[in-house]
Design a protein around this motif. Structure first.
Motif, short mmCIF file in Angstrom:
data_model
loop_
_atom_site.label_atom_id
_atom_site.label_comp_id
_atom_site.label_asym_id
_atom_site.label_seq_id
_atom_site.Cartn_x
_atom_site.Cartn_y
_atom_site.Cartn_z
N GLU A 68 56.99 39.81 45.57
CA GLU A 68 55.72 39.37 46.15
C GLU A 68 54.54 39.78 45.25
O GLU A 68 53.64 38.99 44.97
CB GLU A 68 55.60 40.05 47.54
CG GLU A 68 54.49 39.57 48.42
CD GLU A 68 54.65 38.15 48.89
OE1 GLU A 68 55.79 37.63 48.86
OE2 GLU A 68 53.63 37.54 49.27
N LEU A 71 54.49 37.66 42.17
CA LEU A 71 54.05 36.29 42.47
C LEU A 71 52.54 36.21 42.62
O LEU A 71 51.87 35.43 41.93
CB LEU A 71 54.69 35.83 43.78
CG LEU A 71 56.09 35.23 43.71
CD1 LEU A 71 56.60 34.97 45.12
CD2 LEU A 71 56.07 33.94 42.91
N HIS A 72 52.04 37.05 43.53
CA HIS A 72 50.62 36.89 43.89
C HIS A 72 49.68 37.81 43.12
O HIS A 72 48.57 37.41 42.80
CB HIS A 72 50.46 37.09 45.41
CG HIS A 72 51.24 36.07 46.17
ND1 HIS A 72 50.93 34.73 46.13
CD2 HIS A 72 52.35 36.18 46.94
CE1 HIS A 72 51.81 34.05 46.85
NE2 HIS A 72 52.69 34.91 47.35
N TRP A 75 51.41 36.86 38.38
CA TRP A 75 51.43 35.45 37.96
C TRP A 75 50.31 34.66 38.64
O TRP A 75 49.52 33.97 37.99
CB TRP A 75 52.81 34.85 38.31
CG TRP A 75 52.96 33.39 37.99
CD1 TRP A 75 52.37 32.70 36.99
CD2 TRP A 75 53.78 32.46 38.71
NE1 TRP A 75 52.77 31.38 37.03
CE2 TRP A 75 53.64 31.21 38.07
CE3 TRP A 75 54.62 32.57 39.82
CZ2 TRP A 75 54.31 30.07 38.53
CZ3 TRP A 75 55.30 31.44 40.25
CH2 TRP A 75 55.14 30.19 39.62
N LEU A 300 60.87 36.58 37.54
CA LEU A 300 60.90 36.86 38.98
C LEU A 300 62.19 37.59 39.34
O LEU A 300 62.20 38.47 40.21
CB LEU A 300 60.75 35.57 39.79
CG LEU A 300 59.35 34.96 39.71
CD1 LEU A 300 59.33 33.57 40.34
CD2 LEU A 300 58.32 35.87 40.39
#
Ligand SMILES: Cc1ncc(COP(=O)(O)O)c(C=O)c1O
Length: 430
Positions: A68, A71-72, A75, A300
Motif C-alpha cells: 500500500e 503504491l500510494h 509510485w 510491487l
C-alpha cells in the motif's frame, strides 16, 4: 557410498521433547510458546488451519501495508523519482541482506531477483562457462522438476559439451566424480521433506573439484541453514513459501564472496552492468552480486516481500527449528496414535533430524482426502501420485492446529467421508 543425513542444529533435550498428550496440553504449549506473538503478524482466517505455507505463505499485515505504501506513498506520489528517493534501485541488495541472515550468508552475498528457476539457470550457466574440460552436472532423480528441466535446457544449449547425470539419492556421492563441474540439489525435498547433509555433500563436490549449488526453497525461513559453514558455492530459493513474500514474489540467489569476481553472468542484462545509466553498447559486469541482476525488478512484489520479512526480525532460527520439529512430531504421533488409519502411510523420514518442516503421508485416494480436508478448513496440498503434504510454518501454526488437523485427517480417512465429498475432480493446481 551412502549420503549421510544430519542437520547440525538444535539438539532438543529429552524433557523438552515431550509432546502434548491432549488438546488442553496443546493450548498450554501455545501459551508458553516463545514464537506465539508472531502469529498476530499474519492475516489468518480463524476458521482455517493453514498447513500450506511451504507452498504459498499467508499474507502478513506488514506486507499489505508496505505494498500500500509503495503504491500510494511512492509510485502514486513520487513517480519515477522513487527509484532514487525511495531507494528502489537498491531493493534487490537490501532484501538480499535480510535473507542472508536466515541462510548463514554475508549480507553482500545474497541478491533478490527474478524467479528461482531463472536464478538456477543464471548460476548453472555461469558454472558451465567455467567448467574447463569437465562435462558433468549431477542432480537427483525426483528433484523438483524446474531444477531438472532448467538443467536439461542448459545442457542442450551447450550442444553436448555438458551432460546432466541424474541418479537416485543413494548413488549420488559416487556419481559426483572428477568429470563433474556442478552438483545441483534441493536441501529439503519438496515431496518427502527429507534433508541432505549440506556440509557432507558440499565437501564431496569440492573433493572432486566441482561447484555446489543448493536450492533452498523448502528450507529458508523454516530451519537454520548455514551456507557459510557448508562452504557451498551457490544457492537459490523461493520467497513465497516460508518467507511469505506473496504469490510469485522474487527469488534470491547466493554466490560465495570469494567467487564474486570470477563468476561471470550469462544473462547479461542492463541492470547487471557496471554503469547501467551510461547506456554504453558494451557489457561490463558490475562488481559483487549486482552483476547477477538482469532486468527491471517487479517492485510491487519486492515491496510485498520487504513487508513480509519483518515477521523474521530478531527471530532465533533455533527456536523456529525446535518448534517445527515438535509440530511435525506431534502431527505424526496423533495421526498414527494406536496405528495409522488403514491405507495411510508416512512418506517422510520418521526421524525429525532428517526432515524439514513439512510432513507427507501417502494414500491411494490422496487427492480426494485432501479435498475433503480443505472443505473442513484444513489446507494442505496434494502431490501426485498419492501424497498428502502438510507444512508446519513455526511462525504461525499452533500446537492446537496440529492436534485438530491430525484428528481431521484421521476422521476423514477412517470414516471414508472423502469418497462422497465434492471436489474429487482434479483442479489445475493441486
Ligand atoms: C525446490 C523448488 N525449487 C523451485 C521451485 C519453484 O521455482 P519458481 O519460483 O521459479 O517457479 C519450487 C516450487 O515449489 C520448489 O519446490
Amino acid at each position: 557410498m551412502a549420503v549421510k543425513h544430519e542437520i547440525p542444529t538444535y539438539e532438543p533435550a529429552p524433557a523438552e521433547r515431550r509432546l502434548p498428550a491432549s488438546r488442553a496440553e496443546c493450548e498450554t504449549r501455545d501459551a508458553q510458546d516463545a514464537l506465539a506473538g508472531r502469529r498476530a503478524k499474519f492475516a489468518l482466517d480463524p476458521a482455517v488451519i493453514y498447513l500450506d505455507g511451504n507452498s504459498l505463505g499467508p499474507l502478513t499485515h506488514t506486507a499489505a501495508r508496505r505494498v500500500e505504501g509503495m503504491l500510494h506513498g511512492e509510485w502514486g506520489r513520487d513517480l519515477i523519482k522513487s527509484w532514487n528517493v525511495h531507494g528502489w534501485i537498491d531493493l534487490p541488495k537490501r532484501l538480499g541482506a535480510k535473507i542472508a541472515r536466515l541462510i548463514g550468508a554475508k549480507p553482500e552475498e545474497v541478491l533478490v531477483a527474478d524467479s528461482t528457476s531463472i536464478n538456477l539457470f543464471k548460476l548453472a550457466a555461469a558454472a558451465t562457462r567455467g567448467r574447463g574440460t569437465r562435462r558433468r552436472i549431477v542432480s537427483e532423480t525426483g528433484n523438483f522438476p524446474t531444477d531438472l528441466y532448467v538443467l536439461q535446457g542448459l545442457t542442450q544449449l551447450s550442444g553436448g559439451a555438458a551432460e546432466l547425470v541424474v541418479v537416485p539419492r543413494e548413488r549420488l556421492l559416487e556419481a559426483i566424480n572428477e568429470d563433474t563441474f556442478l552438483v545441483v540439489l534441493t536441501h529439503v525435498h519438496y515431496k518427502s521433506g527429507e534433508c541432505f547433509d549440506m556440509k557432507a555433500v558440499t565437501a564431496r563436490a569440492h573433493a572432486v573439484g566441482a561447484r555446489m549449488l543448493w536450492d533452498l526453497s523448502h528450507s529458508v525461513g523454516a530451519l537454520p541453514v548455514d551456507l557459510g559453514a557448508s562452504g557451498a558455492d551457490f544457492a537459490v530459493g523461493c520467497t513465497y513459501k516460508y518467507l511469505n513474500g506473496g504469490p510469485g514474489s522474487p527469488a534470491f540467489l547466493y554466490v560465495r564472496s570469494d567467487l564474486h569476481a570470477s563468476v561471470e553472468p550469462v544473462l547479461t542484462g542492463w541492470m547487471g552492468h557496471d554503469a547501467p545509466f551510461e547506456f554504453s553498447d558494451d557489457y561490463r559486469p558490475a562488481t559483487g552480486m549486482t552483476r547477477h541482476r538482469c532486468g527491471t525488478p517487479s517492485l510491487l512484489a519486492f515491496a510485498s516481500l520487504e513487508g513480509a520479512l519483518e515477521a523474521f526480525d530478531d527471530l532465533d532460527l533455533d527456536d523456529a527449528r525446535r518448534k517445527s520439529i515438535e509440530l511435525t512430531e506431534l502431527f505424526v504421533a496423533i495421526v498414527e496414535a494406536g496405528g495409522a488409519p488403514a491405507g495411510l502411510r508416512l512418506a517422510s523420514p520418521r526421524e525429525s533430524a532428517r526432515r524439514g518442516s513439512h510432513v507427507v503421508f501417502a494414500h491411494a485416494d490422496g487427492y480426494a482426502i485432501m479435498q475433503a480436508l480443505i472443505a473442513r478448513g484444513v489446507i494442505g496440498d496434494f502431490r501426485a501420485p498419492n501424497l498428502l503434504r502438510f507444512g508446519f510454518a513455526p511462525l504461525y501454526v499452533r500446537y492446537v492446529d496440529v492436534w485438530d488437523a491430525a484428528e481431521a485427517l484421521r476422521t476423514v480417512v477412517e470414516s471414508g467421508s472423502y469418497r462422497t465429498s465434492p471436489g474429487s475432480v482434479r483442479a489445475a493446481v493441486t
